[in-house]
Write a protein that holds these residues in place. Structure first.
Motif, PDB file in Angstrom:
ATOM      1  N   PHE A  39     -12.114 -52.570  81.010  1.00 35.88           N
ATOM      2  CA  PHE A  39     -11.573 -53.874  80.634  1.00 35.88           C
ATOM      3  C   PHE A  39     -12.440 -55.007  81.186  1.00 35.88           C
ATOM      4  CE2 PHE A  39      -8.890 -57.581  81.535  1.00 35.88           C
ATOM      5  CZ  PHE A  39      -8.400 -57.841  80.262  1.00 35.88           C
ATOM      6  N   ILE A  40     -12.775 -55.972  80.332  1.00 32.88           N
ATOM      7  CA  ILE A  40     -13.513 -57.164  80.750  1.00 32.88           C
ATOM      8  C   ILE A  40     -12.589 -58.377  80.740  1.00 32.88           C
ATOM      9  CG2 ILE A  40     -15.451 -58.707  80.257  1.00 32.88           C
ATOM     10  CD1 ILE A  40     -16.886 -56.301  78.974  1.00 32.88           C
ATOM     11  N   ARG A  41     -12.029 -58.715  79.571  1.00 33.49           N
ATOM     12  CA  ARG A  41     -11.091 -59.834  79.496  1.00 33.49           C
ATOM     13  C   ARG A  41     -10.353 -59.787  78.165  1.00 33.49           C
ATOM     14  NH1 ARG A  41     -16.097 -62.168  78.455  1.00 33.49           N
ATOM     15  NH2 ARG A  41     -16.268 -63.304  76.472  1.00 33.49           N
ATOM     16  N   THR A 101     -17.816 -42.333  85.804  1.00 37.13           N
ATOM     17  CA  THR A 101     -16.550 -42.151  85.093  1.00 37.13           C
ATOM     18  C   THR A 101     -15.653 -43.353  85.344  1.00 37.13           C
ATOM     19  OG1 THR A 101     -16.733 -39.758  85.447  1.00 37.13           O
ATOM     20  CG2 THR A 101     -14.595 -40.608  84.746  1.00 37.13           C
ATOM     21  N   ILE A 102     -15.155 -43.973  84.246  1.00 43.89           N
ATOM     22  CA  ILE A 102     -14.262 -45.117  84.390  1.00 43.89           C
ATOM     23  C   ILE A 102     -13.049 -44.957  83.465  1.00 43.89           C
ATOM     24  CG2 ILE A 102     -16.214 -46.606  84.972  1.00 43.89           C
ATOM     25  CD1 ILE A 102     -15.900 -47.958  82.251  1.00 43.89           C
ATOM     26  N   LEU A 103     -11.978 -45.644  83.798  1.00 44.83           N
ATOM     27  CA  LEU A 103     -10.758 -45.631  82.993  1.00 44.83           C
ATOM     28  C   LEU A 103     -10.990 -46.405  81.700  1.00 44.83           C
ATOM     29  CD1 LEU A 103      -7.704 -44.911  82.859  1.00 44.83           C
ATOM     30  CD2 LEU A 103      -7.266 -47.117  83.971  1.00 44.83           C
ATOM     31  N   ALA A 104     -10.515 -45.867  80.571  1.00 37.64           N
ATOM     32  CA  ALA A 104     -10.721 -46.506  79.268  1.00 37.64           C
ATOM     33  C   ALA A 104      -9.396 -46.552  78.497  1.00 37.64           C
ATOM     34  CB  ALA A 104     -11.790 -45.759  78.478  1.00 37.64           C
ATOM     35  N   ASP A 105      -9.477 -46.883  77.211  1.00 34.60           N
ATOM     36  CA  ASP A 105      -8.341 -46.930  76.289  1.00 34.60           C
ATOM     37  C   ASP A 105      -7.339 -48.008  76.703  1.00 34.60           C
ATOM     38  OD1 ASP A 105      -7.141 -45.871  73.887  1.00 34.60           O
ATOM     39  OD2 ASP A 105      -5.633 -44.932  75.151  1.00 34.60           O
TER      40      ASP A 105
END
Length: 268
Positions: free
Chosen positions: A70-72, A191-195
């Motif tokens: 998430f960016i914004r 590895t990062i959280l997505a969706d």
């Protein structure tokens, strides 16, 4: 913002190319599906609510050190996110027996599990997103051992945080799903959280009454889906009724500006 090239359309979101390399615009739809898209419908305003809830949750998670895409938020239905290579697994975190777990193991729905349970499902709509074991994941190289460790440790941390966050507003986090992606830096990945995290992918029950405040209302033809999603947003402080009609999603920037104007003492 001018409409950009569509990259992908899923059951609940549309992805467009972002304004900068390595970014994606994620658009939240009102479409609702269940049972691997065998049941389809619409929940009015769902996309707007899910956009705000997911923004709120991802922002809170970033404060405790969970890396996310998430960016914004861009507007009521769109948010800007990092482009990631999605790991083809859904990580399901369970605290209370419900849904497929109850059916599969014959455990009464609502029974508290002895400890948090993590399951993995292969992201494949044609196969019905089947449950898979860690041995199968390793055998078919859907992700590395290090990525498995990263996903499971982040899932536990996310669960601990969200259980407390929702309990504070009298909501029980029964279970939820997570998706993760890879960010590449040369030959190395992170590895990062997505969706998203929203009532679409969480089971949320009122602690006192057991009322369902999630997509199970759609799955089980219970009705009141829009009201349930709005109730979650309201308890999180994301709805305003003060200056506008009931159920309007709160724009945090404008809200903070109004608060500053209210508390700024008048000039003499």
């Amino acid at each position: 913002m001018a409409r950009r090239r569509q990259i992908y359309e899923g059951k609940a979101k549309i992805l467009y190319e972002g304004p900068e390399p390595g970014t994606i615009i994620q658009y939240f739809k009102d479409d609702a599906t269940a049972f691997n898209a065998e049941k389809k419908g619409t929940i009015n305003g769902k996309g707007v609510i899910n956009n705000r809830i997911s923004e709120y949750v991802f922002t809170r998670l970033s404060h405790i050190g969970i890396p996310t895409h998430f960016i914004r938020r861009l507007n009521m239905r769109e948010q800007l996110v990092r482009q990631v290579e999605i790991i083809p697994l859904e990580v399901v975190v369970r605290n209370v027996a419900a849904g497929s777990l109850s059916k599969r193991l014959g455990i009464e729905e609502g029974e508290l599990l002895p400890h948090t349970l993590i399951e993995y499902c292969l992201k494949d709509d044609a196969l019905g997103d089947p449950k898979v074991s860690e041995e199968e994941i390793a055998c078919f190289n859907w992700c590395s051992h290090e990525e498995m460790q990263d996903m499971s440790s982040m899932a536990i941390r996310i669960n601990d945080f969200l259980c407390g966050m929702f309990a504070a507003i009298d909501i029980r986090l029964v279970d939820f799903k997570l998706e993760f992606g890879r960010i590449w830096d040369g030959d190395y990945s992170r590895t990062i959280l997505a969706d998203e995290i929203s009532p679409d992918g969480c089971r949320l029950w009122d602690i006192n009454t057991g009322e369902k405040l999630d997509k199970d209302r759609f799955r089980r033809d219970m009705g009141g889906e829009s009201e349930a999603y709005q109730e979650v947003a309201r308890r999180l402080g994301l709805l305003q009724n003060e200056d506008n009609g009931p159920g309007e999603v709160l724009d945090m920037g404008a809200h903070r500006s109004r608060l500053r104007n209210k508390i700024t003492p008048p000039k003499k």
